[in-house]
Design a protein around this motif. Sequence first.
Motif, PDB file in Angstrom:
ATOM      1  N   ARG A 140       0.870  -1.174   0.000  1.00 23.91           N
ATOM      2  CA  ARG A 140       0.000   0.000   0.000  1.00 23.91           C
ATOM      3  C   ARG A 140       0.896   1.210   0.000  1.00 23.91           C
ATOM      4  O   ARG A 140       1.746   1.346   0.874  1.00 23.91           O
ATOM      5  N   ILE A 141       0.743   2.076  -0.967  1.00 26.33           N
ATOM      6  CA  ILE A 141       1.532   3.299  -1.000  1.00 26.33           C
ATOM      7  C   ILE A 141       0.582   4.447  -0.709  1.00 26.33           C
ATOM      8  O   ILE A 141      -0.330   4.723  -1.483  1.00 26.33           O
ATOM      9  N   PRO A 142       0.739   5.089   0.431  1.00 25.29           N
ATOM     10  CA  PRO A 142      -0.206   6.135   0.817  1.00 25.29           C
ATOM     11  C   PRO A 142      -0.108   7.391  -0.034  1.00 25.29           C
ATOM     12  O   PRO A 142       0.960   7.750  -0.512  1.00 25.29           O
ATOM     13  N   ASP A 143      -1.236   8.016  -0.220  1.00 23.33           N
ATOM     14  CA  ASP A 143      -1.326   9.316  -0.873  1.00 23.33           C
ATOM     15  C   ASP A 143      -1.519  10.321   0.267  1.00 23.33           C
ATOM     16  O   ASP A 143      -2.616  10.477   0.803  1.00 23.33           O
ATOM     17  N   ILE A 144      -0.436  10.970   0.648  1.00 22.47           N
ATOM     18  CA  ILE A 144      -0.445  11.846   1.814  1.00 22.47           C
ATOM     19  C   ILE A 144      -1.409  13.018   1.626  1.00 22.47           C
ATOM     20  O   ILE A 144      -2.155  13.369   2.546  1.00 22.47           O
ATOM     21  N   ASP A 145      -1.425  13.601   0.435  1.00 19.08           N
ATOM     22  CA  ASP A 145      -2.329  14.728   0.195  1.00 19.08           C
ATOM     23  C   ASP A 145      -3.787  14.308   0.342  1.00 19.08           C
ATOM     24  O   ASP A 145      -4.584  15.012   0.967  1.00 19.08           O
ATOM     25  N   ALA A 146      -4.142  13.161  -0.225  1.00 15.39           N
ATOM     26  CA  ALA A 146      -5.520  12.671  -0.126  1.00 15.39           C
ATOM     27  C   ALA A 146      -5.871  12.343   1.327  1.00 15.39           C
ATOM     28  O   ALA A 146      -6.984  12.617   1.780  1.00 15.39           O
ATOM     29  N   PHE A 147      -4.915  11.765   2.058  1.00 15.15           N
ATOM     30  CA  PHE A 147      -5.138  11.441   3.470  1.00 15.15           C
ATOM     31  C   PHE A 147      -5.447  12.703   4.267  1.00 15.15           C
ATOM     32  O   PHE A 147      -6.437  12.764   5.006  1.00 15.15           O
ATOM     33  N   GLU A 148      -4.608  13.716   4.116  1.00  8.32           N
ATOM     34  CA  GLU A 148      -4.784  14.957   4.869  1.00  8.32           C
ATOM     35  C   GLU A 148      -6.088  15.655   4.494  1.00  8.32           C
ATOM     36  O   GLU A 148      -6.800  16.161   5.368  1.00  8.32           O
ATOM     37  N   GLU A 149      -6.406  15.672   3.205  1.00  4.53           N
ATOM     38  CA  GLU A 149      -7.636  16.333   2.766  1.00  4.53           C
ATOM     39  C   GLU A 149      -8.869  15.607   3.302  1.00  4.53           C
ATOM     40  O   GLU A 149      -9.790  16.241   3.834  1.00  4.53           O
ATOM     41  N   ARG A 150      -8.901  14.286   3.175  1.00  3.00           N
ATOM     42  CA  ARG A 150     -10.050  13.528   3.651  1.00  3.00           C
ATOM     43  C   ARG A 150     -10.213  13.677   5.165  1.00  3.00           C
ATOM     44  O   ARG A 150     -11.321  13.838   5.658  1.00  3.00           O
ATOM     45  N   ALA A 151      -9.101  13.609   5.895  1.00  2.36           N
ATOM     46  CA  ALA A 151      -9.172  13.750   7.347  1.00  2.36           C
ATOM     47  C   ALA A 151      -9.681  15.141   7.740  1.00  2.36           C
ATOM     48  O   ALA A 151     -10.517  15.263   8.638  1.00  2.36           O
ATOM     49  N   ALA A 152      -9.212  16.163   7.060  1.00  2.00           N
ATOM     50  CA  ALA A 152      -9.643  17.527   7.376  1.00  2.00           C
ATOM     51  C   ALA A 152     -11.131  17.713   7.106  1.00  2.00           C
ATOM     52  O   ALA A 152     -11.859  18.293   7.926  1.00  2.00           O
ATOM     53  N   ILE A 153     -11.600  17.208   5.987  1.00  2.00           N
ATOM     54  CA  ILE A 153     -13.019  17.332   5.656  1.00  2.00           C
ATOM     55  C   ILE A 153     -13.871  16.575   6.673  1.00  2.00           C
ATOM     56  O   ILE A 153     -14.882  17.089   7.157  1.00  2.00           O
ATOM     57  N   ALA A 154     -13.451  15.361   7.003  1.00  2.00           N
ATOM     58  CA  ALA A 154     -14.202  14.553   7.969  1.00  2.00           C
ATOM     59  C   ALA A 154     -14.227  15.214   9.347  1.00  2.00           C
ATOM     60  O   ALA A 154     -15.237  15.164  10.051  1.00  2.00           O
ATOM     61  N   GLU A 155     -13.139  15.861   9.699  1.00  2.00           N
ATOM     62  CA  GLU A 155     -13.074  16.514  11.011  1.00  2.00           C
ATOM     63  C   GLU A 155     -13.927  17.787  11.034  1.00  2.00           C
ATOM     64  O   GLU A 155     -14.765  17.957  11.930  1.00  2.00           O
ATOM     65  N   TYR A 156     -13.712  18.663  10.080  1.00  2.00           N
ATOM     66  CA  TYR A 156     -14.365  19.969  10.139  1.00  2.00           C
ATOM     67  C   TYR A 156     -15.793  19.955   9.610  1.00  2.00           C
ATOM     68  O   TYR A 156     -16.671  20.572  10.198  1.00  2.00           O
ATOM     69  N   ASP A 157     -16.044  19.266   8.516  1.00  2.00           N
ATOM     70  CA  ASP A 157     -17.397  19.222   7.961  1.00  2.00           C
ATOM     71  C   ASP A 157     -18.215  18.075   8.540  1.00  2.00           C
ATOM     72  O   ASP A 157     -19.429  18.172   8.637  1.00  2.00           O
TER      73      ASP A 157
END
Length: 59
Positions: A3-20
């Motif tokens: 599994r090769i993580p996509d750091i940008d996608a991880f950070e964006e998804r986490a931020a949206i899930a947290e704030y929205d």
Amino acid sequence: MSRIPDIDAFEERAAIAEYDGGLSRREAENLAARAQGFADADDYWQWLADYVTTKKIPA
């Protein structure tokens, strides 16, 4: 299969899930990690730590 993580996608998804989505940061990171095939955020961050220290893609 590695599994090769996509750091940008991880950070964006986490931020949206947290704030929205109103999730805690921990819950949001777990959600983002699972979206990329990791068990949870700890698994995700461990993969990155292993990669940084060994300079090899973890199995």
